[in-house]
Design a protein around this motif. Structure first.
Motif, PDB file in Angstrom:
ATOM      1  N   LYS A 183      41.072  42.010  34.506  1.00  0.00           N
ATOM      2  CA  LYS A 183      40.447  40.981  33.281  1.00  0.00           C
ATOM      3  C   LYS A 183      39.531  41.983  32.572  1.00  0.00           C
ATOM      4  N   THR A 184      38.590  42.742  33.207  1.00  0.00           N
ATOM      5  CA  THR A 184      37.946  43.634  32.293  1.00  0.00           C
ATOM      6  C   THR A 184      38.987  44.724  31.204  1.00  0.00           C
ATOM      7  N   SER A 185      39.915  45.010  32.071  1.00  0.00           N
ATOM      8  CA  SER A 185      40.885  46.036  31.570  1.00  0.00           C
ATOM      9  C   SER A 185      41.504  45.314  30.192  1.00  0.00           C
ATOM     10  N   PHE A 227      29.162  43.732  28.181  1.00  0.00           N
ATOM     11  CA  PHE A 227      29.838  44.318  29.530  1.00  0.00           C
ATOM     12  C   PHE A 227      29.343  43.789  30.778  1.00  0.00           C
ATOM     13  N   GLN A 228      30.191  44.099  31.568  1.00  0.00           N
ATOM     14  CA  GLN A 228      30.080  43.415  33.240  1.00  0.00           C
ATOM     15  C   GLN A 228      28.991  44.276  33.703  1.00  0.00           C
ATOM     16  N   ASN A 229      29.069  45.792  33.664  1.00  0.00           N
ATOM     17  CA  ASN A 229      27.841  46.098  34.133  1.00  0.00           C
ATOM     18  C   ASN A 229      26.918  46.565  32.658  1.00  0.00           C
ATOM     19  N   LEU A 247      32.961  38.433  26.102  1.00  0.00           N
ATOM     20  CA  LEU A 247      32.124  38.360  27.152  1.00  0.00           C
ATOM     21  C   LEU A 247      32.389  38.625  28.450  1.00  0.00           C
ATOM     22  N   ASP A 248      31.912  39.699  29.012  1.00  0.00           N
ATOM     23  CA  ASP A 248      32.521  39.928  30.455  1.00  0.00           C
ATOM     24  C   ASP A 248      31.589  39.773  31.468  1.00  0.00           C
ATOM     25  N   GLU A 249      31.553  38.694  32.026  1.00  0.00           N
ATOM     26  CA  GLU A 249      30.936  38.204  33.019  1.00  0.00           C
ATOM     27  C   GLU A 249      29.419  37.943  32.649  1.00  0.00           C
ATOM     28  N   PRO A 250      29.249  37.110  31.567  1.00  0.00           N
ATOM     29  CA  PRO A 250      27.731  37.152  31.066  1.00  0.00           C
ATOM     30  C   PRO A 250      26.763  36.575  31.777  1.00  0.00           C
TER      31      PRO A 250
HETATM   32 MG   LIG Z   1      35.589  43.107  35.694  1.00  0.00          MG
END
Ligand SMILES: [Mg+2]
Ligand SMILES: Nc1ncnc2c1ncn2[C@@H]1O[C@H](COP(=O)(O)OP(=O)(O)OP(=O)(O)O)[C@@H](O)[C@H]1O
Lengths: 259, 324, 358
Positions: A47-49, A89-91, A180-183
């Motif tokens: 997903k992030t990729s 970002f996720q992190n 939005l990556d895992e907000p």
């Molecule tokens: Mg991810």
């Protein structure tokens, strides 16, 4: 939003691998203008990729991406940014040495044009520009209710607030497409509720198109118009939340075989 | 002009192969010594992530301490091989104390600080060692006690390729000792418990902590090991020239070696040392006159810079993966 | 009690975006400027002006330059002395080729030459990072220093290999050369340093400064915000080298009077780095603190034995200086890794709540 609205972004047959690792294999989907599109899938599904491909940080080996009607060549992240794609970002990837205000002001970089000369004098056009943008940033700060931490270095903020500042920084770019990556990862219920409200408000009042990665299925079902499901880099389902939820492949991917 | 740059040097090399061999050999030897200093850097960087700027000065300091002890002994009428080796052991002891002090006074209070802060702290160590060393030993160059330590002198002249190539015996010894030392370190890392612990620390500080390895002990061990490497380097280098603080600037040459090899790699330090050593001598000898000479002062850095442009993580460094 | 922001409500974003939003800060700054421009020149003796204040200000300027690169943009450089050298040699050449133009013009112009060279050596920074970059900057340090020695055109074929400052005037007043009084030199340096500090402070508080800090803190995220890394880093190199260059030109023309290539050797680069780190990375005022500490401390240490009547040899004092400076570097890093500037801030914070810290 309405299902008939036009396509903002189309991902067509994208494959991405790192050395031997296949992160994404032949994935196609589209995002329509004004919708909230969720991307879900188990850990490591790619997903992030996928988001990284969309905003030009990774370059897929195969496939095409069409954004705003133009099939784009290999592009760099800052080009994606200047075309209106913003990202969280996720992190959390805030600028840790800077204050909340400055972090969000960085989001305005592309809207500010005065060069070194005026910046040096901090006078006239440069100051006007600084103040105009500060005003926009203050609106965002109001919207996200982070007035009290304006001048706090972000490194000192609790995680939930950091995620909020990060959203603010992305909003400052006035994006057309917001990724939005895992907000809501690692947030408690109230914080999640706040975040959901911000996302819905954004979508409703500003018409921002949103692509959202989220693990909390409840949130995904409530927020999103359509959902795409990835597993091991493959797309296994795509459709409205109800359709996806009922898809046997999705159930299997989430619960594992034999359940 | 182009001829002078691209053709003529190679013509010269082909015409006088004996000179080429001589130059290569000299490059090789200084390369080995650069590699030794770089090795000290790598040891510390690998185990603690500290870029130890003081490694160069530790070379000078240990050599001075060794000579200083020996001078004291001979002043007391006690000289010769035994005295030299007693001095050697005592110097090793001093390096151990230094390692302990560094860990106690500098590293422990600065744990978890950003890299640049630790880097700066090693500058502090450098200055302290320079000040302390000069105060105790004075600023004059000293003679290394080479023959007392059974190091050979003189040279072997070999007739080859239509000329004479002369090999300094001390250089041969340096090459041999350096190789032994490197092999020894490799064994130490692979086979001993503490060596494995070191590698664990290098891989992940947290992992090392969770299996109950004390970071503090490990720091003392690596700094001591780096101190010993410095001592050996200091002896070899001192035997080739004098022992003085002027060596410090030479020790800076270990930095391009280090980045060329990749900060964390022992083989990288060696290969990097050889490339820089040989490249520098060839450059100075064949291309230097074109530029007016003295290019040795920057040539190594230029090699490293050009190489890094092509491979930013050095020869053997871990590939930098950027994720978000 | 007296230092606080309560009651000072900002009526506009303009006021809040000011570099010194708090009134007492502005008053303090004004007081410092009065001392620097009036009290020091009136009451300072020659030693204070020529050996303490002038070098301190010039080194501060260099430290600001380096701080822009290391502290604000996060690019570690060990070559700042060489860029100072570029400024010095450029000013020297320009002033001897065009003696009719005022020397101050050339001193400021020399910054552009340093900036150009800085950009050239900054190009690798796009690919090379961290300590690798630091070592790459050593290439600049040693190569440029070699140029200062080998290219005799740079020092007008002077047999000593040194550059000697010609005597020049401003409004009829000698400002360089042997007849320039310490007071005039001090005032000239002060004006330039204060002016350039102001400009630098404006830059780092605006868009460009934020861009640099974003690159420093997380370059990937910065890119995704639309920041292009190469222009941002090169601009940092250019501005930083400009400041170093002017500082180098001032160093030769208004402080030393003559200089050999060794004046710009790696030791000076290290000293500047100490100043920046001990003073505080990413802080303008920190650059001054750092320069004060690193420059003035050795003077004090050297002067102490004499003042106390202790019979210590000059060489020993020199060594002691090294020892003490080294120990202090470690000490300061341990006490406050963020530098004197942070200590200053903490002190102000304390003052803000004094006398009721709860
Ligand atoms: Mg991810
Ligand atoms: N820069 C990279 N280099 C090598 N492999 C990578 C890189 N980025 C991602 N991968 C690999 O690609 C795969 C997909 O990773 P990705 O981060 O996209 O998953 P994800 O769906 O976001 O997972 P999560 O829910 O844990 O965030 C993983 O196997 C990951 O290890």
């Amino acid at each position: 939003m309405t299902a008939q609205s036009e396509t903002l972004l189309a991902v067509d047959g994208v494959s991405l691998s790192f050395g031997g690792v296949k992160a994404i294999t032949d994935v196609s989907f589209d995002i329509r203008k004004g919708e909230i599109r969720a991307i879900i899938g188990p850990n490591g599904a790619g997903k992030t990729s996928m988001l990284n491909v969309v905003n030009g940080f990774y370059h897929p080996q195969h496939g095409r991406i069409t954004y705003k009607g133009k099939t784009r060549p290999r592009m760099r992240p800052y080009q994606a940014a200047s075309q209106g794609i913003a990202r969280t970002f996720q992190n959390v990837a805030l600028f840790r040495g800077m204050t909340t205000l400055d972090n969000i002001m960085v989001g305005r970089t592309l809207k500010m044009h005065r060069g070194l000369f005026w910046q040096m004098l901090r006078y006239g056009p440069a100051m006007r520009e600084e103040i105009e943008n500060r005003r926009v940033v203050e609106d965002i700060i109001d919207f996200l209710q982070i007035e009290s931490i304006r001048k706090t270095p972000v490194g000192k903020l609790p995680y939930g607030l950091q995620k909020r500042v990060e959203l603010g920084r992305a909003l400052a770019m006035e994006p057309e497409l917001l990724l939005l990556d895992e907000p809501m990862a690692g947030m408690n219920i109230e914080e999640k509720e706040d975040m959901c409200r911000y996302i819905l408000d954004l979508n409703k009042y500003f018409g921002t198109t949103i692509a959202l990665i989220e693990h909390d299925m409840g949130v995904v079902m409530d927020l999103s118009d359509r959902v795409v499901v990835l597993e091991y880099g493959h797309k296994i389902a795509d459709g409205t939340p109800e359709v996806v939820k009922a898809d046997p492949k999705v159930i299997e991917a989430y619960l594992g075989v034999g359940h | 002009m182009l001829y002078n740059i691209f053709i003529d040097p190679f013509v010269q090399m082909a015409q006088m192969p004996d000179l080429l061999v001589q130059t290569l050999w000299e490059g090789l030897v200084s390369g080995v010594l650069y590699a030794l200093i770089a090795l000290g850097f790598v040891l510390i960087f690998k185990a603690s992530g500290v870029f130890n700027f003081a490694q160069g000065i530790m070379v000078v300091f240990s050599a001075l301490t060794l000579v200083g002890f020996y001078e004291k002994f001979s002043a007391a009428g006690f000289s010769g091989h035994t005295a030299a080796f007693v001095a050697l052991v005592l110097t090793a002891g001093v390096m151990f104390v230094l390692a302990m002090l560094v860990e106690r006074v500098v590293l422990r209070p600065l744990v978890n600080q950003p890299d640049i802060i630790l880097f700066m702290a090693t500058f502090g160590i450098t200055y302290v060692l320079i000040g302390f060393g000069e105060m105790v030993f004075g600023g004059d160059p000293k003679q290394m006690i080479a023959s007392e330590l059974f190091l050979p002198s003189g040279s072997v002249d070999v007739e080859m390729l239509g000329g004479m190539v002369s090999f300094q015996k001390i250089d041969i010894a340096a090459a041999v000792i350096a190789s032994v030392m490197i092999a020894g370190l490799a064994l130490f890392f692979q086979k001993t418990r503490i060596g494995r612990a070191l590698r664990a620390v290098a891989d992940s500080h947290k992992a090392a902590l969770s299996v109950g390895i004390s970071l503090n002990q490990i720091w003392v061990v690596v700094w001591f090991a780096a101190g010993l490497v410095a001592l050996v380097t200091g002896i070899m280098w001192g035997a080739r020239s004098d022992v003085s603080f002027a060596l410090e600037i030479v020790a800076l040459k270990a930095l391009p070696v280090l980045v060329l090899g990749g900060l964390t790699s022992v083989p990288g330090a060696i290969v990097g040392g050889l490339i820089i050593g040989i490249g520098e001598k060839l450059g100075e000898f064949y291309w230097g006159p074109l530029l007016g000479g003295g290019i040795e002062s920057w040539f190594a850095y230029a090699i490293a810079l050009l190489f890094l442009l092509y491979r930013p993580q050095g020869l053997f460094g871990d590939k930098i993966i950027e994720r978000i | 009690m007296f230092y606080r922001e309560t009651g000072q409500f900002k009526q506009s974003y303009a006021a809040d975006q000011a570099v010194f939003p708090i009134l007492q800060d502005r008053l303090g700054l004004a007081a410092i400027l009065v001392v620097a421009f009036v009290i020091v020149p009136l009451f300072g003796n020659e030693f204070l002006l020529a050996s303490v204040m002038v070098p301190f200000l010039i080194l501060s300027l260099g430290a600001i330059g380096l701080n822009i690169l290391v502290g604000y943009t996060g690019l570690l450089s060990l070559g700042s002395a060489a860029f100072m050298g570029v400024g010095a040699y450029a000013a020297y050449k320009l002033s001897t080729i065009f003696p009719g133009v005022n020397i101050l013009v050339w001193i400021l112009c020399s910054g552009f030459f340093a900036a150009g060279i800085g950009v050239l050596f900054g190009l690798p920074s796009l690919r090379i990072k961290g300590f690798y970059l630091a070592v790459a900057t050593l290439a600049a340090q040693f190569f440029l220093q070699w140029c200062f020695v080998r290219i005799s055109w740079l020092y007008n074929d002077n047999p000593s290999g040194a550059i000697e400052v010609p005597a020049r005037t401003l409004f009829g007043l000698a400002i360089t050369g042997p007849s320039a009084t310490p007071v005039t030199r001090y005032l000239v340096v002060l004006v330039i340093v204060v002016g350039m500090t102001l400009l630098a402070s404006n830059i780092v508080h605006g868009r460009i400064g934020r861009t640099w800090m974003a690159v420093r803190d997380m370059d990937i995220a910065a890119q995704l915000m639309g920041i292009r890394l190469l222009p941002a880093k090169l601009l940092a190199f250019a501005v930083s080298s400009f400041y170093c260059g002017v500082s180098g030109a001032l160093m030769v023309f208004l402080w030393l009077g003559a200089a050999e290539p060794s004046a710009f050797d790696i030791k000076l680069s290290f000293l500047l780095l100490f100043m920046v780190i001990i003073g505080g990375l990413g802080s303008m005022i920190g650059s001054f603190f750092g320069a004060a500490l690193i420059h003035i401390l050795p003077i004090v240490i050297r002067g102490l034995p004499e003042a106390l009547g202790l019979p210590i040899a000059a060489a020993t004092v020199e060594h002691l200086t090294y020892l003490i400076v080294g120990a202090l570097i470690i000490f300061f890093l341990i006490v406050e890794p963020h530098g004197l500037a942070r200590l200053w801030q903490i002190a102000k914070q304390k003052l803000r709540v004094w006398p009721f810290p709860y």
